[in-house]
Each structure stands twice: as structure tokens, then as C-alpha cells.
Scaffold this motif. Structure first.
Motif, PDB file in Angstrom:
ATOM      1  N   VAL A  51       0.855  -1.188   0.000  1.00  0.00           N
ATOM      2  CA  VAL A  51       0.000   0.000   0.000  1.00  0.00           C
ATOM      3  C   VAL A  51       0.894   1.242   0.000  1.00  0.00           C
ATOM      4  N   PRO A  52       0.814   2.091  -1.020  1.00  0.00           N
ATOM      5  CA  PRO A  52       1.645   3.310  -1.047  1.00  0.00           C
ATOM      6  C   PRO A  52       1.239   4.267   0.077  1.00  0.00           C
ATOM      7  N   LYS A  53       2.213   4.747   0.818  1.00  0.00           N
ATOM      8  CA  LYS A  53       1.912   5.670   1.908  1.00  0.00           C
ATOM      9  C   LYS A  53       1.335   6.983   1.378  1.00  0.00           C
ATOM     10  N   ALA A  54       1.710   7.317   0.143  1.00  0.00           N
ATOM     11  CA  ALA A  54       1.156   8.536  -0.449  1.00  0.00           C
ATOM     12  C   ALA A  54      -0.355   8.433  -0.609  1.00  0.00           C
ATOM     13  N   ASP A  55      -0.857   7.224  -0.908  1.00  0.00           N
ATOM     14  CA  ASP A  55      -2.305   7.035  -1.029  1.00  0.00           C
ATOM     15  C   ASP A  55      -2.996   7.224   0.313  1.00  0.00           C
ATOM     16  N   LEU A  56      -2.345   6.770   1.375  1.00  0.00           N
ATOM     17  CA  LEU A  56      -2.931   6.939   2.709  1.00  0.00           C
ATOM     18  C   LEU A  56      -2.921   8.407   3.122  1.00  0.00           C
ATOM     19  N   SER A  57      -1.849   9.108   2.788  1.00  0.00           N
ATOM     20  CA  SER A  57      -1.768  10.530   3.130  1.00  0.00           C
ATOM     21  C   SER A  57      -2.810  11.350   2.382  1.00  0.00           C
ATOM     22  N   ALA A  58      -3.186  10.871   1.175  1.00  0.00           N
ATOM     23  CA  ALA A  58      -4.115  11.625   0.334  1.00  0.00           C
ATOM     24  C   ALA A  58      -5.579  11.368   0.669  1.00  0.00           C
ATOM     25  N   LEU A  59      -5.861  10.433   1.584  1.00  0.00           N
ATOM     26  CA  LEU A  59      -7.255  10.148   1.938  1.00  0.00           C
ATOM     27  C   LEU A  59      -7.924  11.372   2.556  1.00  0.00           C
ATOM     28  N   LEU A  60      -9.195  11.545   2.258  1.00  0.00           N
ATOM     29  CA  LEU A  60      -9.965  12.562   2.951  1.00  0.00           C
ATOM     30  C   LEU A  60     -10.051  12.187   4.429  1.00  0.00           C
ATOM     31  N   PRO A  61     -10.118  13.168   5.318  1.00  0.00           N
ATOM     32  CA  PRO A  61     -10.166  12.852   6.750  1.00  0.00           C
ATOM     33  C   PRO A  61     -11.272  11.863   7.117  1.00  0.00           C
ATOM     34  N   ALA A  62     -12.439  12.024   6.514  1.00  0.00           N
ATOM     35  CA  ALA A  62     -13.554  11.122   6.831  1.00  0.00           C
ATOM     36  C   ALA A  62     -13.249   9.697   6.383  1.00  0.00           C
ATOM     37  N   ASP A  63     -12.621   9.551   5.194  1.00  0.00           N
ATOM     38  CA  ASP A  63     -12.272   8.222   4.700  1.00  0.00           C
ATOM     39  C   ASP A  63     -11.169   7.597   5.544  1.00  0.00           C
ATOM     40  N   ALA A  64     -10.184   8.413   5.946  1.00  0.00           N
ATOM     41  CA  ALA A  64      -9.102   7.896   6.790  1.00  0.00           C
ATOM     42  C   ALA A  64      -9.657   7.403   8.123  1.00  0.00           C
ATOM     43  N   GLU A  65     -10.582   8.155   8.693  1.00  0.00           N
ATOM     44  CA  GLU A  65     -11.188   7.741   9.961  1.00  0.00           C
ATOM     45  C   GLU A  65     -11.990   6.461   9.780  1.00  0.00           C
TER      46      GLU A  65
END
Length: 639
Positions: A521-535
Motif C-alpha cells: 500500500v503506497p503511503k502517499a495514497d494513505l496521506s491523500a485520503l480525505l479525513p472522513a475516509d481515513a477515519e
């Protein structure tokens, strides 16, 4: 009825043709070393094909088939030694009454590094009997090694294992220190060839499964073990793995290699040098999916796989699958010649599959496992409806159609679910009107996603798919969809595939799967998540950990949480809150290690304070001891 997601020797997809081809290839080249690759995505049918190959040689006393699953030995430091020992153990078992075989088996083990043999020997007898490693193997490597060298019978049970390890242990005590690696490899090959001769074996066939599920270190160690046998006559290896995952393991293990040489990458070249004959398990086409889906639905409706009716239908299916491009030979007329009258469950299955097979094939990319999971999810929902007493309000064709939208076009499903009522869904009515060529000026009353006063579908990214889907029978206009929405309330991730589900569900699944998949999983993809999606991802991973009864071992989802919080500083404080609410008496040492980057920055001291609390508590002695060690290792060293 839920259909088990295990490998099977029953051929639903005519993969017997691949298995028979491999069997003939092995048989015609019995005296030559041979490596064959069965490549395909996870769930493509590789394990079932291996089982068919194994069954083909069953009963042949002069052929030995050894099944090896590297994933089951993930805890071992040296998969190479485990593989070699498994092969030797199988040979000894097959010829347990032949003394000269047992003696030569000890010579073969002499070629294995003494520490590796000692490390695996402690659990060899139990592994041989049960397939499970012993606690000694996991907790006391050095002690096991000492015990084996001093007295093999004190650790191993069984006369033949005692004899084998006695000879190996004596060799390790007196082994010359100046022996080189090439000499050891030459000795190994010579002794192994002699072992096969003494065992009176015409062909050794090693079937290696689930290599693509292993961590890179285990995958490479297993491949390196196979390399030892490349020039050993009579030895054939059949390796079932997704070649893309193996190439990733090669790149991870040899990071300093150039990206490519000539037309191939180094990772591809490495694999091609090991595998002489590659077979690719093809994805299912629409006709094959229709046949397979019909068989699964027929089984899911309660038909026994050993019933005469099912066996007759299976024969018709196999005949049709011989030439799937014709898409003929598996209809009511052909089946009716073998099964009459046509069972109602089979007739319903044929009706459903004729409508949904094309879109299901496209959405699952012809993956048999994903098709089976679709059927199992549908069966589970039908069973839930039956338990709640409203099974008469759930029709399988309607449920199947809605599940296609739920899985492959979430915005379509969400809009329908949002305004579902006793008279159906306005969104569904508009879709079916558009598809049938009706009025396109009708106003929408939908309040779902993408609603508009002129065209509620104007901003949908896959409206063409939605229109194709709307054409599937039965029509949903005027149907009460509320029972279907109710019974579908569980998370779509329960049956979503990473390649076909919505992006968030796919990410959650990947972050809670194997360590190998999580690392991709690319960390850049995780950093780019919207806050609601990350939560949302965070909550889902935490829920997976909460649902585990035994928290002594590190859950796979914990690895996903660590990577997610490493990329998302906003989730580090919730991570500590999650740690604090875990049941103190149940958690293992994994909460104290591997989280440095996940709690970096402002939460690092809070994490240290939490470890200190674990070190001072008295409810969990094991956690207390590990936490104390973690605190000591984190203190700055004195100059």
C-alpha cells in the motif's frame, strides 16, 4: 447453504485439462529434473488444480507426491530447511521399513546447516503428525538445538526420526569446519539422488502451494531450496503462485538489482530461470461464469454435491466447458435430457445466471473465488431473511441484481437504498425508463447521491454501466425493496475483493490481509485520503482487532493500523486511545513493538507513558515483562 472456500478435487471448471497436461508432462519426463509453474491470481483455481495433480498419482507406489504449503511455516527462520526436511520425512514414511532408506536420509540431513536442522528438528515429529509447530520451536530455539544434538530421541518421537536425527547429529559434532558451500551442495545432490534410488522411487513430485501468501523472506528461501533440486534427476516441482507477488518478493529481497536487463526485469528473469514450464490459469469468460455460477447456486439451494441429479448436471457442464467459446450445451434442453423433470432450484439458478453472468464476469474479472464469495453472501442473506421470518419477501433474482449494484456501482445502490419504499425506488424507476426508451423528461424525486431536477444521473461516473445493469431482469420498478436493503445492511467489505470493491473497502481489506499485501500500500495514497475516509479505515481496522478473541499474537490488521498512522498524524492520538481500551488481560507483546513511526512526533511521549503503565500493572504478567524491556531499550545509552 454456504459453499466452503477450499481447494477441491471436484472439477467445476474443467481445470482437469490443465491438471492432466501437467501429469502427462511429468510422466513423460520421469528421469529429468523439472519445474512447472501454475500462475494465476488469488482464487483462480491453482490449489484445486494441485489437488487434482496429486490425486492423479495417488496409489502409484513408485511415485511420491509431497504437498508443501510455505504459508503454514511462516514462523520459521529458514523455510529452506523446512522444505528439505518435509521431503525427507515423506520419503522415510513411504519406505519406513527399508533400513537403507533411513540411513541415507540421515546423510541427506547432514548437508543442512546444523542450526537450521536443529531448529526445525524439535517440531519435526509433531509437525509430521499434526501439521502444527510445537511451543518449543517458537519459544526456545537454542534449547531445542542443544537437546537435539545431545539426545535426538528426547525431542523427537518415532523410531525412524530418531535414527535419522542420530546420524545427522553425530555428523554435526564432527563436521569439518573447512567444508565449503559448493562442496556441501554437491554432497546434498549426490546423497539425495542416492536416497531416491534406495527408496525405489521413479518420480518425486513436490507440490508447492500458497507461496504468494508468504513474506518475501519465506518465499525466497523456498525458491532457493527448490534451486538445490534443479539438477537432481527424478525430482519435479509444481509451484502454484501469483507470479506478480513472487516478483515483488524478489525485488524486495534484492533491492539493489537494476530494474531490468534486456526485455525482462531481473525479478522476471529470476523466476523464469527457476520455472521451466509455466501454465497460466485463465480468468473465466461469460459462458464459463454462467456455468460455474449455476452449479454454485444449485449447491447453495441445498442440493448435495454427491446427489445423482447434481452429478448429472456436472457432466453436462463439463461437456459444455470443453468449448466455452460456443456458449452452448448448458441450457434447459440439454440438462433436461439428463435430469427430468428439471428441479425447481436448478430452474431458478439458470434464470438468475442468464441475467447476471455478463456483469458478474466483468466485475470479478472472471475470478472463481470472488464468484463463490458472491454466491455465499447471497445465500447468507437469504438465510438471515428466513431466520427473521420474511423469506417470502426476498426473491433471489431481485437480490442478485441489487447485489451487483451494491458491489460494482455503490452510488447506484446507495441511491436506490436511500429512497426505497413500498412502491419501489424513484431512482430505479428513472433508470429503467431511460433504458427502455421511455420519457427522459420525468422529474426525479430521489434525494440520493447525484440527484438533479433534470437528470439525476448526469454526474454519475459510470452511468453506462448503470443503464446496462437496469436492463437486467427482473425489473425493480414498483417492487418493495425495503426487505432487500434491510438484509444487506452488513458491510460490503465482507464479500468485496480488493480488485473489484469500492476503493475504501478495497483498502480496508488490503490493510487487514497478509503482511506482504499490506507493505504494497503506497503511503502517499494513505496521506491523500480525505479525513472522513481515513477515519473510516481506522475504525474498520480497529473493529477487526476488537473482534479477535485471542490478542496474544499480532493481528494482521495491526500492521495496517501501523502503516496508516505512520502516514496520518491525525490518527495517532486515536491510536493511543484504542490501545488504552484494549482488554489489558488479553493483549500480547505486540502492542509494545513496531509502532515507533506510527506514534512519532507529539504522541511519542504519550506512547512511552502508556508503555510505562503496562510495565507497572499487575493484571498481565507477560505484558508487564515485555513493557519493562521496551522501556529499558528506549533509554538513551550512556557514553
Amino acid at each position: 447453504m454456504i459453499i466452503a472456500d477450499n481447494e477441491t478435487a471436484v472439477d467445476y471448471l474443467y481445470y482437469e485439462s490443465v491438471a492432466k497436461t501437467v501429469v502427462k508432462l511429468i510422466s513423460k519426463n520421469a528421469n529429468e529434473p523439472l519445474t512447472i509453474g501454475l500462475h494465476g491470481d488469488w482464487g483462480a483455481g491453482k490449489s484445486s488444480t494441485l489437488l487434482m495433480i496429486e490425486e492423479a498419482f495417488h496409489g502409484d507406489d513408485r511415485t511420491l507426491s509431497v504437498r508443501f504449503n510455505g504459508w503454514l511455516f511462516e514462523g520459521y527462520d529458514d523455510a529452506k530447511a523446512v522444505l528439505i526436511e518435509s521431503i525427507v520425512a515423506a520419503l522415510v514414511q513411504k519406505r519406513s521399513g527399508v533400513t537403507k532408506v533411513i540411513d541415507k536420509a540421515a546423510d541427506v540431513l547432514k548437508s543442512v546447516n546444523w542450526f537450521k536442522v536443529a531448529r526445525t528438528a524439535g517440531s519435526a515429529a509433531l509437525t509430521f503428525a499434526t501439521g502444527l509447530p510445537t511451543p518449543d520451536l517458537l519459544q526456545g530455539i537454542g534449547k531445542v538445538a542443544e537437546n537435539v544434538i545431545a539426545n535426538p530421541q528426547s525431542v523427537l518421537t518415532g523410531e525412524m526420526f530418531g535414527k535419522v536425527l542420530d546420524g545427522a547429529a553425530e555428523h554435526f559434532k564432527a563436521a569439518p569446519s573447512g567444508e565449503t558451500t559448493p562442496q556441501r551442495m554437491h554432497t546434498f545432490r549426490r546423497d539425495f539422488e542416492d536416497l531416491l534410488e534406495r527408496a525405489n522411487i521413479d518420480r518425486l513430485i513436490v507440490l508447492i502451494d500458497d507461496l504468494d501468501r508468504c513474506l518475501p523472506e519465506t518465499a525466497i528461501a523456498t525458491l532457493e531450496a527448490i534451486r538445490l533440486f534443479l539438477f537432481v534427476p527424478k525430482a519435479a516441482f509444481v509451484i502454484a503462485a501469483d507470479e506478480g507477488m513472487i516478483e515483488y518478493a524478489v525485488r524486495n529481497h534484492f533491492p539493489d538489482l537494476p530494474a531490468a536487463t534486456g526485455p525482462n526485469s531481473y525479478a522476471r528473469s529470476y523466476l523464469e530461470k527457476l520455472i521451466q514450464v509455466p501454465f497460466r490459469m485463465p480468468p473465466l469468460g461469460a459462458a464459463e461464469t454462467r456455468v460455474y455460477l449455476t452449479l454454485l447456486l444449485y449447491l447453495g439451494n441445498g442440493t448435495g454435491p454427491n446427489s445423482d441429479e447434481f452429478k448429472a448436471v456436472l457432466e453436462v457442464a463439463r461437456a459444455a466447458l470443453q468449448r466455452p467459446w460456443l456458449d452452448t450445451g448448458f441450457g434447459r434442453a440439454e440438462i433436461g435430457k439428463r435430469v427430468s423433470p428439471l428441479p425447481q432450484a436448478l430452474d431458478h439458478a439458470l434464470q438468475v445466471t442468464s441475467e447476471i453472468a455478463p456483469i458478474l464476469t466483468e466485475g470479478t474479472r472472471g475470478n472463481p473465488r470472488q464468484i463463490k464469495r458472491f454466491v455465499n453472501t447471497m445465500s447468507l442473506r437469504m438465510a438471515i431473511a428466513a431466520e427473521r421470518g420474511f423469506q417470502d419477501e426476498i426473491k433471489q433474482p431481485i437480490l442478485a441484481k441489487l447485489m451487483l449494484a451494491e458491489r460494482f456501482a455503490p452510488e447506484v445502490y446507495e441511491a436506490i437504498a436511500f429512497d426505497a419504499g413500498a412502491d419501489g425506488s424513484p431512482t430505479m424507476a428513472l433508470l429503467e425508463i431511460k433504458e427502455s426508451g421511455g420519457s427522459k423528461d420525468k422529474k426525479s424525486t430521489s434525494k440520493g447521491p447525484g440527484a438533479s431536477q433534470t437528470d439525476p444521473f448526469a454526474d454519475w461516473p459510470n452511468i453506462e454501466w448503470a443503464r446496462r445493469w437496469a436492463a437486467i431482469k427482473p425489473d425493480l420498478t414498483g417492487k418493495d425493496l425495503r426487505p432487500y436493503v434491510f438484509v444487506s445492511r452488513e458491510r460490503r467489505g465482507a464479500f468485496s475483493a480488493s480488485s473489484t470493491a469500492g476503493p475504501i473497502e478495497a483498502l480496508i481489506e488490503q490493510l487487514s490481509s497478509t503482511a506482504l499485501a499490506i507493505r504494497q500500500v503506497p503511503k502517499a495514497d494513505l496521506s491523500a485520503l480525505l479525513p472522513a475516509d481515513a477515519e473510516r479505515v481506522f475504525r474498520s481496522l480497529a473493529a477487526k482487532i476488537d473482534g479477535i478473541d485471542n490478542l496474544q499474537a499480532r493481528p494482521p490488521a495491526a500492521e495496517g493500523l501501523a502503516i496508516l498512522c505512520e502516514a496520518r498524524a491525525d490518527l495517532r492520538e486515536p491510536l493511543l486511545d484504542f490501545f488504552r481500551r484494549l482488554p489489558l488481560s488479553k493483549i500480547g507483546a505486540w502492542v509494545t513493538t513496531g509502532w515507533e513511526q506510527a506514534v512519532a512526533g507529539g504522541t511519542a511521549q504519550d506512547y512511552q507513558d502508556l508503555i510505562k503503565q503496562w510495565a507497572e500493572q499487575t493484571e498481565n504478567a507477560a505484558l508487564k515483562a515485555v513493557a519493562k524491556l521496551a522501556l529499558q531499550s528506549s533509554k538513551p545509552k550512556k557514553k
